[in-house]
Design a protein around this motif. Structure first.
Motif, short mmCIF file in Angstrom:
data_model
loop_
_atom_site.label_atom_id
_atom_site.label_comp_id
_atom_site.label_asym_id
_atom_site.label_seq_id
_atom_site.Cartn_x
_atom_site.Cartn_y
_atom_site.Cartn_z
N VAL A 256 44.17 39.86 31.47
CA VAL A 256 42.73 39.30 30.99
C VAL A 256 42.07 38.76 32.14
CG1 VAL A 256 41.73 37.58 29.39
CG2 VAL A 256 43.61 38.87 28.40
N PRO A 257 40.99 38.86 32.32
CA PRO A 257 40.10 38.15 33.61
C PRO A 257 40.50 36.64 33.71
CG PRO A 257 38.68 39.94 32.44
CD PRO A 257 39.86 39.68 31.84
N SER A 258 40.82 36.22 34.95
CA SER A 258 41.12 34.64 34.92
C SER A 258 39.77 33.85 35.10
CB SER A 258 41.72 34.49 36.18
OG SER A 258 42.02 33.02 36.46
N PRO A 259 39.71 32.82 34.35
CA PRO A 259 38.44 31.99 34.52
C PRO A 259 38.22 31.28 36.05
CG PRO A 259 40.12 30.85 33.30
CD PRO A 259 40.41 32.37 33.51
N LEU A 260 39.34 31.45 36.84
CA LEU A 260 39.17 31.14 38.24
C LEU A 260 38.50 32.26 38.84
CD1 LEU A 260 41.69 29.28 37.19
CD2 LEU A 260 42.34 29.51 39.57
N THR A 261 37.87 33.09 38.39
CA THR A 261 37.10 34.10 39.10
C THR A 261 35.49 34.12 38.79
OG1 THR A 261 37.55 35.91 37.75
CG2 THR A 261 38.86 35.80 39.75
N GLN A 262 35.25 33.21 37.62
CA GLN A 262 34.06 33.10 37.10
C GLN A 262 32.94 32.71 38.17
OE1 GLN A 262 34.28 30.77 33.54
NE2 GLN A 262 35.21 32.51 32.44
N ASP A 263 33.36 31.72 39.02
CA ASP A 263 32.43 31.18 40.11
C ASP A 263 32.22 32.17 40.94
OD1 ASP A 263 31.77 28.30 39.38
OD2 ASP A 263 33.76 28.33 39.34
N ALA A 264 33.20 33.01 41.52
CA ALA A 264 32.89 34.12 42.39
C ALA A 264 32.02 35.31 41.91
CB ALA A 264 34.41 34.90 42.87
N ASP A 265 32.24 35.57 40.47
CA ASP A 265 31.13 36.30 39.82
C ASP A 265 29.71 35.78 39.86
OD1 ASP A 265 33.57 38.00 39.23
OD2 ASP A 265 33.72 37.24 37.33
N ALA A 266 29.61 34.38 39.64
CA ALA A 266 28.53 33.93 39.41
C ALA A 266 27.68 33.90 40.80
CB ALA A 266 28.48 32.35 38.96
N LEU A 267 28.45 33.86 42.02
CA LEU A 267 28.01 34.15 43.29
C LEU A 267 27.63 35.46 43.72
CD1 LEU A 267 30.11 31.36 45.14
CD2 LEU A 267 27.67 31.26 44.80
N GLY A 268 27.98 36.23 42.97
CA GLY A 268 27.67 37.72 43.12
C GLY A 268 28.76 38.33 44.37
N LEU A 269 29.93 37.79 44.25
CA LEU A 269 30.88 38.13 45.14
C LEU A 269 31.55 39.45 44.72
CD1 LEU A 269 32.58 34.59 46.38
CD2 LEU A 269 30.81 36.18 47.71
N ARG A 270 32.12 40.27 45.72
CA ARG A 270 32.91 41.44 45.40
C ARG A 270 34.17 41.11 45.67
NH1 ARG A 270 30.89 46.67 46.51
NH2 ARG A 270 32.91 47.13 45.80
N LEU A 271 35.12 41.44 44.76
CA LEU A 271 36.46 41.21 45.04
C LEU A 271 37.43 42.39 45.32
CD1 LEU A 271 37.28 38.63 42.00
CD2 LEU A 271 36.92 38.12 44.48
#
Length: 313
Positions: A256-271
């Motif tokens: 399940v996606p981690s909430p720790l990546t939500q800010d990276a997603d909000a900034l538009g970052l690619r993982l």
């Protein structure tokens, strides 16, 4: 010299038996209610009769009926048993809606940013009288928990304190976060290409090196860290506005996606998957054992668990 006889005493087991007998008006049904034999319950009724100096239940044809004394005792016996249940039940049975508490948590900025929205949603729905204070990782975990300066430590629990209770919540991997259109998003990401990029490191102690440097060294590679920041959120903001690479914790493949990546997603970052072997990151919670059975703290631990590891809740 006259010796006074001791006052009669009613222990908890007798109180529970009395309540069952008065509620059922039957030795057999009271025995079934308390998962014992009719013979044992009959002996208990005899003890109660002697103790209270009243027959309590008397035969009336095929049934038993309570005496006036028993009728007078029925509500009082039920209240005693309810009080015993409340006294002896685990603190976890607390109603969150009745809580009026402020919980102090210690967490890294990225963990705190992931926690806060979920905790506020849960509190609004279940415990509107609860508020949260999230402190930076500035206190030594064990003593701060022991002294009550923090209620719960959340994150990578790396201190060793035999009295501290620790629960692991979720295991994550480290991913390389870059802005959209970054050169590393084009073509395969190799160890050499990753090492050649500009990096931002996150360290509260100002360290330039970490596990990624150790992993690259096994490939005879070194990366260049242009800046060290004390905050993951600041590092991700920099990565969103420049060509630096920032490491971000992310869920394991298929999880399940981690909430720790939500800010990276909000900034538009690619993982991007890191092409070298990095140790996993385990996120857990730590607390002092005096809080283990506390109902309010039990709700807090469950709330953090549901936010950070929803698949395990």
């Amino acid at each position: 010299m006259q010796v006074s006889s001791p006052e009669p005493t009613l222990d908890a087991n007798l109180a529970i038996a009395l309540n069952a007998l008065l509620a059922e008006n039957s030795v057999t049904r009271a025995a079934a209610r308390l998962h014992t034999s009719p013979a044992a319950m009959s002996r208990t009724l005899g003890r109660l009769r002697r103790l209270l100096q009243d027959p309590l239940l008397v035969r009336a044809g095929q049934t038993m009926v309570p005496t006036p004394r028993a009728q007078a005792l029925r509500e009082e016996a039920a209240a005693v048993v309810r009080s015993l249940g409340a006294l002896l039940s685990p603190g976890a049975s607390v109603d969150p809606a009745t809580l009026r508490s402020t919980f102090t948590l210690q967490a890294a900025d990225l963990v705190g940013a992931a926690l806060a929205p979920g905790l506020l949603r849960l509190a609004e729905r279940e415990a509107p009288g609860v508020s949260f204070r999230i402190r930076a990782e500035e206190l030594e975990g064990g003593p701060a928990l022991r002294d009550g300066r923090i209620d719960l430590e959340v994150g990578s629990i790396d201190h060793v304190d035999p009295e501290t209770q620790v629960e692991e919540l979720v295991t994550l991997r480290m991913a390389a976060a870059v802005r959209p259109g970054h050169p590393l998003t084009e073509g395969p990401l190799t160890p050499a290409r990753l090492a050649a990029a500009q990096h931002v490191a996150v360290s509260r102690r100002g360290r330039f090196t970490g596990p990624l440097d150790t992993a690259l060294a096994e490939h005879d590679l070194r990366r260049r860290v242009g800046v060290v920041l004390p905050s993951h959120l600041a590092a991700m903001a920099l990565a969103a506005r420049s060509d630096v690479v920032c490491l971000v914790p992310a869920a394991l493949p298929g999880a399940v996606p981690s909430p720790l990546t939500q800010d990276a997603d909000a900034l538009g970052l690619r993982l991007l998957d890191v092409p070298v072997a990095l140790p996993p990151l385990t996120i857990g919670i730590a607390w002092h054992p005096r809080h283990t059975a506390d109902g309010a703290h039990f709700w807090l631990r469950g709330a953090v668990r549901r936010v950070l590891a929803p698949s395990s809740s």
